[in-house]
Scaffold this motif. Structure first.
Motif, mmCIF file in Angstrom:
data_model
loop_
_atom_site.group_PDB
_atom_site.id
_atom_site.type_symbol
_atom_site.label_atom_id
_atom_site.label_comp_id
_atom_site.label_asym_id
_atom_site.label_seq_id
_atom_site.Cartn_x
_atom_site.Cartn_y
_atom_site.Cartn_z
ATOM 1 N N ASN A 105 0.797 -1.225 0.000
ATOM 2 C CA ASN A 105 0.000 0.000 0.000
ATOM 3 C C ASN A 105 0.830 1.276 0.000
ATOM 4 O OD1 ASN A 105 -3.093 -0.274 0.234
ATOM 5 N ND2 ASN A 105 -2.352 -1.896 1.587
ATOM 6 N N LYS A 106 2.008 1.248 0.645
ATOM 7 C CA LYS A 106 2.747 2.485 0.884
ATOM 8 C C LYS A 106 4.148 2.528 0.275
ATOM 9 C CE LYS A 106 0.295 3.255 5.244
ATOM 10 N NZ LYS A 106 0.427 3.380 6.723
ATOM 11 N N LYS A 107 4.658 1.389 -0.201
ATOM 12 C CA LYS A 107 6.037 1.358 -0.682
ATOM 13 C C LYS A 107 6.165 0.827 -2.107
ATOM 14 C CE LYS A 107 7.691 0.531 4.047
ATOM 15 N NZ LYS A 107 8.361 -0.432 4.951
ATOM 16 N N SER A 108 5.040 0.603 -2.766
ATOM 17 C CA SER A 108 5.055 -0.005 -4.097
ATOM 18 C C SER A 108 4.650 1.016 -5.161
ATOM 19 C CB SER A 108 4.128 -1.226 -4.101
ATOM 20 O OG SER A 108 4.571 -2.193 -3.164
ATOM 21 N N GLY A 109 4.060 0.534 -6.254
ATOM 22 C CA GLY A 109 3.581 1.442 -7.292
ATOM 23 C C GLY A 109 4.677 2.290 -7.899
ATOM 24 N N PHE A 110 4.353 3.563 -8.212
ATOM 25 C CA PHE A 110 5.325 4.478 -8.817
ATOM 26 C C PHE A 110 6.597 4.548 -7.975
ATOM 27 C CE2 PHE A 110 1.780 7.448 -10.690
ATOM 28 C CZ PHE A 110 1.301 6.389 -11.434
ATOM 29 N N LEU A 111 6.409 4.688 -6.659
ATOM 30 C CA LEU A 111 7.539 4.857 -5.750
ATOM 31 C C LEU A 111 8.442 3.629 -5.744
ATOM 32 C CD1 LEU A 111 8.974 6.495 -3.512
ATOM 33 C CD2 LEU A 111 7.429 5.404 -1.865
ATOM 34 N N GLY A 112 7.840 2.459 -5.557
ATOM 35 C CA GLY A 112 8.629 1.239 -5.461
ATOM 36 C C GLY A 112 9.310 0.863 -6.758
ATOM 37 N N LEU A 113 8.622 1.031 -7.871
ATOM 38 C CA LEU A 113 9.197 0.661 -9.163
ATOM 39 C C LEU A 113 10.300 1.621 -9.605
ATOM 40 C CD1 LEU A 113 6.034 -0.414 -11.192
ATOM 41 C CD2 LEU A 113 8.053 -1.831 -10.809
ATOM 42 N N SER A 114 10.036 2.914 -9.461
ATOM 43 C CA SER A 114 10.983 3.908 -9.977
ATOM 44 C C SER A 114 12.122 4.196 -9.025
ATOM 45 C CB SER A 114 10.247 5.224 -10.270
ATOM 46 O OG SER A 114 9.863 5.867 -9.060
ATOM 47 N N GLY A 115 11.841 4.087 -7.708
ATOM 48 C CA GLY A 115 12.842 4.497 -6.723
ATOM 49 C C GLY A 115 13.002 6.006 -6.675
ATOM 50 N N VAL A 116 12.119 6.723 -7.381
ATOM 51 C CA VAL A 116 12.229 8.181 -7.486
ATOM 52 C C VAL A 116 11.185 8.880 -6.639
ATOM 53 C CG1 VAL A 116 12.031 10.165 -9.055
ATOM 54 C CG2 VAL A 116 13.240 8.106 -9.792
ATOM 55 N N SER A 117 9.903 8.581 -6.900
ATOM 56 C CA SER A 117 8.824 9.333 -6.273
ATOM 57 C C SER A 117 7.493 8.646 -6.522
ATOM 58 C CB SER A 117 8.783 10.757 -6.863
ATOM 59 O OG SER A 117 7.659 11.483 -6.406
ATOM 60 N N SER A 118 6.491 9.022 -5.707
ATOM 61 C CA SER A 118 5.118 8.560 -5.935
ATOM 62 C C SER A 118 4.353 9.544 -6.812
ATOM 63 C CB SER A 118 4.391 8.411 -4.594
ATOM 64 O OG SER A 118 4.322 9.659 -3.926
ATOM 65 N N ASP A 119 4.999 10.649 -7.176
ATOM 66 C CA ASP A 119 4.349 11.707 -7.957
ATOM 67 C C ASP A 119 4.694 11.556 -9.435
ATOM 68 O OD1 ASP A 119 3.805 14.304 -9.234
ATOM 69 O OD2 ASP A 119 3.500 15.044 -7.198
ATOM 70 N N CYS A 120 3.663 11.501 -10.258
ATOM 71 C CA CYS A 120 3.861 11.281 -11.697
ATOM 72 C C CYS A 120 4.698 12.391 -12.340
ATOM 73 C CB CYS A 120 2.489 11.186 -12.378
ATOM 74 S SG CYS A 120 2.491 10.242 -13.912
ATOM 75 N N ARG A 121 4.566 13.607 -11.836
ATOM 76 C CA ARG A 121 5.335 14.731 -12.384
ATOM 77 C C ARG A 121 6.835 14.512 -12.190
ATOM 78 N NH1 ARG A 121 1.611 18.950 -9.159
ATOM 79 N NH2 ARG A 121 2.000 17.264 -7.674
ATOM 80 N N ASP A 122 7.188 13.959 -11.030
ATOM 81 C CA ASP A 122 8.601 13.673 -10.767
ATOM 82 C C ASP A 122 9.117 12.571 -11.681
ATOM 83 O OD1 ASP A 122 8.546 15.565 -8.731
ATOM 84 O OD2 ASP A 122 8.121 14.073 -7.175
ATOM 85 N N LEU A 123 8.243 11.616 -11.992
ATOM 86 C CA LEU A 123 8.641 10.521 -12.894
ATOM 87 C C LEU A 123 8.928 11.041 -14.295
ATOM 88 C CD1 LEU A 123 6.307 7.504 -11.973
ATOM 89 C CD2 LEU A 123 8.457 8.225 -10.929
ATOM 90 N N TRP A 124 8.084 11.948 -14.790
ATOM 91 C CA TRP A 124 8.324 12.528 -16.113
ATOM 92 C C TRP A 124 9.643 13.302 -16.135
ATOM 93 C CZ3 TRP A 124 6.230 10.862 -20.300
ATOM 94 C CH2 TRP A 124 4.923 10.386 -20.331
ATOM 95 N N ALA A 125 9.896 14.054 -15.075
ATOM 96 C CA ALA A 125 11.144 14.829 -15.003
ATOM 97 C C ALA A 125 12.352 13.904 -15.008
ATOM 98 C CB ALA A 125 11.145 15.706 -13.756
ATOM 99 N N ALA A 126 12.262 12.828 -14.209
ATOM 100 C CA ALA A 126 13.378 11.873 -14.141
ATOM 101 C C ALA A 126 13.546 11.131 -15.463
ATOM 102 C CB ALA A 126 13.143 10.889 -12.997
ATOM 103 N N ALA A 127 12.427 10.732 -16.086
ATOM 104 C CA ALA A 127 12.488 10.018 -17.362
ATOM 105 C C ALA A 127 13.116 10.901 -18.441
ATOM 106 C CB ALA A 127 11.091 9.576 -17.779
#
Length: 398
Positions: free
Chosen positions: A268-290
């Motif tokens: 519930n709290k450590k997976s998803g965007f955060l767990g997969l990317s190791g970057v953030s749970s925020d989609c905006r941060d994922l785009w910036a990192a990508a």
């Protein structure tokens, strides 16, 4: 009629005061850190902002401060609490009992408490807030409960039953419930207004945010939805895993020596965007990192768009076709790149995205004129739906 809309958490109390004559928000705010110390932030429709620390030992003191800030001082928008005709409460879980919004009675509050095993983080504080509200406003002020699960109660058994022994449904009410019901109901209803009628339509609503879900809605009624027994099911979200092979759960628990609660916390709290990317749970941060070359962030974005595509395709199959796909929620409304990824290579289904229209925000059709399936962005407004239901139910009392 003025309706106060309440969304209570264990340590917070979000509110909006809505004038139903023109459906305008007079003021909104949040009481934070209930049970710790206390902070209220308050904004009025004409731009006034008030924020101060004040002790909130319980939800009762938070309600008292809400009344005070609405009727006195810099944040005043009404002369008296008597101008508030009713209070609408958002409630996470109504089990199979509450299929529609309901006038709050002592029995309803007891039931909401009794569903706490189904919604352990939300139902207890929401029921507690109702009791506190009664103490502050008095029982003469009617309250209405609007359940996140109600809209999904039209699902047939073939959609909501799980492939575990039937006795667990009978003993523990284990089944698919679905969530974000107020949002799915609001945007599908709005599409019905834009289309002229909800009858005869097959709609797929994509509520995409830190928590996300997708629903298949035929003739205005839900036939399937991606979240399940809890809001953990479906596809990857900010910190949630979405649906995975159940054997992965027991395998990780055995390897890592985790308890059920620890495993639940991990998913519930450590997976998803955060767990997969190791970057953030925020989609905006994922785009910036990508965009900076982070491969795991790029993979995470590919995974979520791929999973959303699969739900759209499967729900089109379940309904025998689709007339409209609607994007809403924080990501759905604001992330045009994610919408483009989801709609890419979907022409076979009749979905053709207009790249220029997709750059816009707000309520807009973003499909091409010759697209067989309409693609829309429709901003959700769950508070307004709660206020509308509250007014409708309370008006019948007179």
């Amino acid at each position: 009629m003025k309706v106060l809309v309440i969304n209570a958490g264990s340590s917070s109390l979000k509110y909006q005061l809505i004038d139903m004559e023109n459906e305008s928000v007079l003021a909104k705010g949040n009481c934070e850190r209930i049970g710790v110390d206390g902070l209220i932030t308050h904004k009025t429709s004409d731009g006034r902002a008030v924020s101060h620390n004040t002790p909130f030992p319980t939800h009762k003191e938070a309600f008292m401060e809400v009344v005070k800030i609405l009727t006195e001082g810099e944040g005043k928008v009404i002369d008296s609490v008597k101008e508030i005709s009713a209070v609408g409460h958002r409630v996470l879980h109504g089990s199979e009992v509450y299929k529609t919004s309901t006038l709050v009675t002592d029995k309803v509050i007891e039931d909401i408490f009794s569903f706490s095993e189904l919604g352990p983080l939300h139902n207890p504080p929401q029921a507690t807030a109702m009791k506190a509200c009664q103490e502050v406003f008095g029982k003469e002020t009617p309250m209405v409960a609007i359940f996140d699960t109600s809209f999904h109660q039209t699902m047939p058994p073939k959609a909501y039953m799980f492939g575990v022994p039937y006795e667990y449904y009978e003993k523990y009410s284990i089944r698919r419930y679905g969530f974000h019901g107020t949002s799915h109901r609001f945007v599908s209803g709005r599409y019905g207004q834009l289309h002229g009628s909800i009858e005869g339509t097959r709609i797929i609503t994509c509520h995409l945010g830190n928590g996300s879900s997708i629903s298949a809605i035929k003739d205005g009624k839900v036939v399937d939805t991606s979240m399940g027994f809890t809001p953990l099911d479906g596809f990857i979200m900010g910190t949630r895993s979405g649906g995975i092979d159940p054997s992965v759960v027991t395998y990780i628990m055995n390897k890592e020596g985790l308890t059920p609660d620890q495993m639940s916390d991990l998913m519930n709290k450590k997976s998803g965007f955060l767990g997969l990317s190791g970057v953030s749970s925020d989609c905006r941060d994922l785009w910036a990192a990508a965009n900076e070359g982070n491969e795991r962030a790029k993979l995470t974005l590919e995974i979520v768009s791929y999973q959303i595509k699969k739900f759209i395709g499967s729900y089109a199959a379940a309904m025998g076709g689709v007339d409209a796909v609607i994007f809403t929620g924080g990501i759905g409304e604001n992330d045009n790149a994610m919408r483009a990824l989801v709609c890419e290579d979907m022409e076979f289904l009749g979905m053709k995205l207009d790249a220029e229209r997709n750059k816009n925000r707000g309520e807009i059709k973003i499909s091409t004129d010759d697209s067989k399936v309409e693609i829309w962005v429709i901003p959700t407004n769950e508070e307004l739906l709660i206020a509308r239901d509250t007014m409708e139910i309370v008006s019948k009392l007179k």
